[in-house]
Scaffold this active site. Structure first.
Site, PDB file in Angstrom:
ATOM      1  N   TYR A 187       0.842  -1.209   0.000  1.00  0.00           N
ATOM      2  CA  TYR A 187       0.000   0.000   0.000  1.00  0.00           C
ATOM      3  C   TYR A 187       0.870   1.249   0.000  1.00  0.00           C
ATOM      4  O   TYR A 187       0.637   2.177  -0.788  1.00  0.00           O
ATOM      5  CB  TYR A 187      -0.914  -0.011   1.222  1.00  0.00           C
ATOM      6  CG  TYR A 187      -1.696   1.272   1.404  1.00  0.00           C
ATOM      7  CD1 TYR A 187      -2.795   1.553   0.592  1.00  0.00           C
ATOM      8  CD2 TYR A 187      -1.333   2.201   2.377  1.00  0.00           C
ATOM      9  CE1 TYR A 187      -3.511   2.731   0.753  1.00  0.00           C
ATOM     10  CE2 TYR A 187      -2.046   3.373   2.544  1.00  0.00           C
ATOM     11  CZ  TYR A 187      -3.132   3.636   1.728  1.00  0.00           C
ATOM     12  OH  TYR A 187      -3.826   4.810   1.888  1.00  0.00           O
ATOM     13  N   LYS A 191       1.374   4.446  -2.773  1.00  0.00           N
ATOM     14  CA  LYS A 191       1.228   5.860  -2.440  1.00  0.00           C
ATOM     15  C   LYS A 191       2.518   6.641  -2.687  1.00  0.00           C
ATOM     16  O   LYS A 191       2.477   7.820  -3.054  1.00  0.00           O
ATOM     17  CB  LYS A 191       0.761   6.019  -0.992  1.00  0.00           C
ATOM     18  CG  LYS A 191      -0.666   5.522  -0.762  1.00  0.00           C
ATOM     19  CD  LYS A 191      -1.662   6.229  -1.673  1.00  0.00           C
ATOM     20  CE  LYS A 191      -3.099   5.832  -1.380  1.00  0.00           C
ATOM     21  NZ  LYS A 191      -4.063   6.535  -2.264  1.00  0.00           N
TER      22      LYS A 191
END
Length: 239
Positions: A187, A191
């Site tokens: 994740y 980002k």
């Protein structure tokens, strides 16, 4: 007091992705219920059945300030249909908010789960910007807001410490570097990629009078954690 609706050409037109819950739902509701009725909001989501949540949140009001559209950021045809729907409108603000999470030890994350995450968080944002950017460029005006995360920052700017070793820099919480987020490696990687995309894109959009804003959210009370992808506890990786 409720003000009469502004003429369509005087309103700020906003399209938001990922409005079925969380930040997207809250932002769409906030703008659509603005007392001065300054905004025309296109609230988009992959599954229109979840649009009932937004309409219930608004109590069935705001028919002239809110329109719910189907938009799946992983599907180019869905994006093209949404862009066609707002064609002819002056899209002032594009909010790329759709996103998913993936939590667990790295070795338990399947290729498909990791690809799905990047397809939404990174490539979904890219596709969305690609779909609506040409009109903004031709008008030489617009604002793009991209929802990122502190996960795209933490551990990204280590300061010199102790031995100067990279290993120590990555772990030392006392050297001025924010620590990473455990069990969120993929994740956070998505980002970090979004951060790089936006920092580069912001520069080339300035001559077109298009402003790009990156919002690095911290913990927010939404259903995001509930909707996280997680490794299959019965999968071979866990045995």
């Amino acid at each position: 007091p409720r003000w009469p609706a502004l003429p369509a050409m005087e309103r700020t037109t906003v399209l938001i992705t990922g409005c079925s819950s969380g930040i997207g739902l809250g932002l769409a509701a906030r703008l659509a219920t603005d007392a001065t009725r300054r905004f025309k909001v296109y609230a988009t989501m992959r599954d229109l059945a979840k649009g009932e949540r937004l309409l219930e949140h608004l109590g069935g009001c705001c028919p002239d300030t809110l329109e719910v559209l189907q938009l799946d950021v992983t599907d180019p045809r869905s994006l093209a249909a949404a862009a066609q729907r707002v064609q002819g409108q002056r899209l002032d603000v594009l909010v790329c908010n759709a996103g998913v999470g993936l939590m667990g030890p790295l070795e338990t994350c399947s290729d498909q789960a990791m690809k799905n995450l990047f397809d939404v968080n990174l490539f979904g944002a890219i596709r969305t910007i690609q779909a609506f950017l040409p009109a903004m460029k031709s008008r030489r005006a617009g604002r793009i807001i991209v929802s990122s995360s502190i996960g795209g920052l933490q551990g990204g700017t280590p300061a010199p410490c102790g031995t100067g070793s990279r290993e120590e820099e990555l772990w030392c919480s006392g050297c001025g570097s924010a620590p990473g987020l455990p069990f969120n490696a993929v994740y956070c990687a998505s980002k970090f990629a979004v951060e790089g995309l936006c920092e580069s894109l912001a520069i080339v959009l300035r001559p077109f009078n298009i402003h790009l804003t990156l919002v690095e959210c911290g913990p927010v009370h939404t259903s995001f954690l509930t909707n996280l992808q997680r490794p299959d506890p019965e999968g071979s990786e866990m045995r």
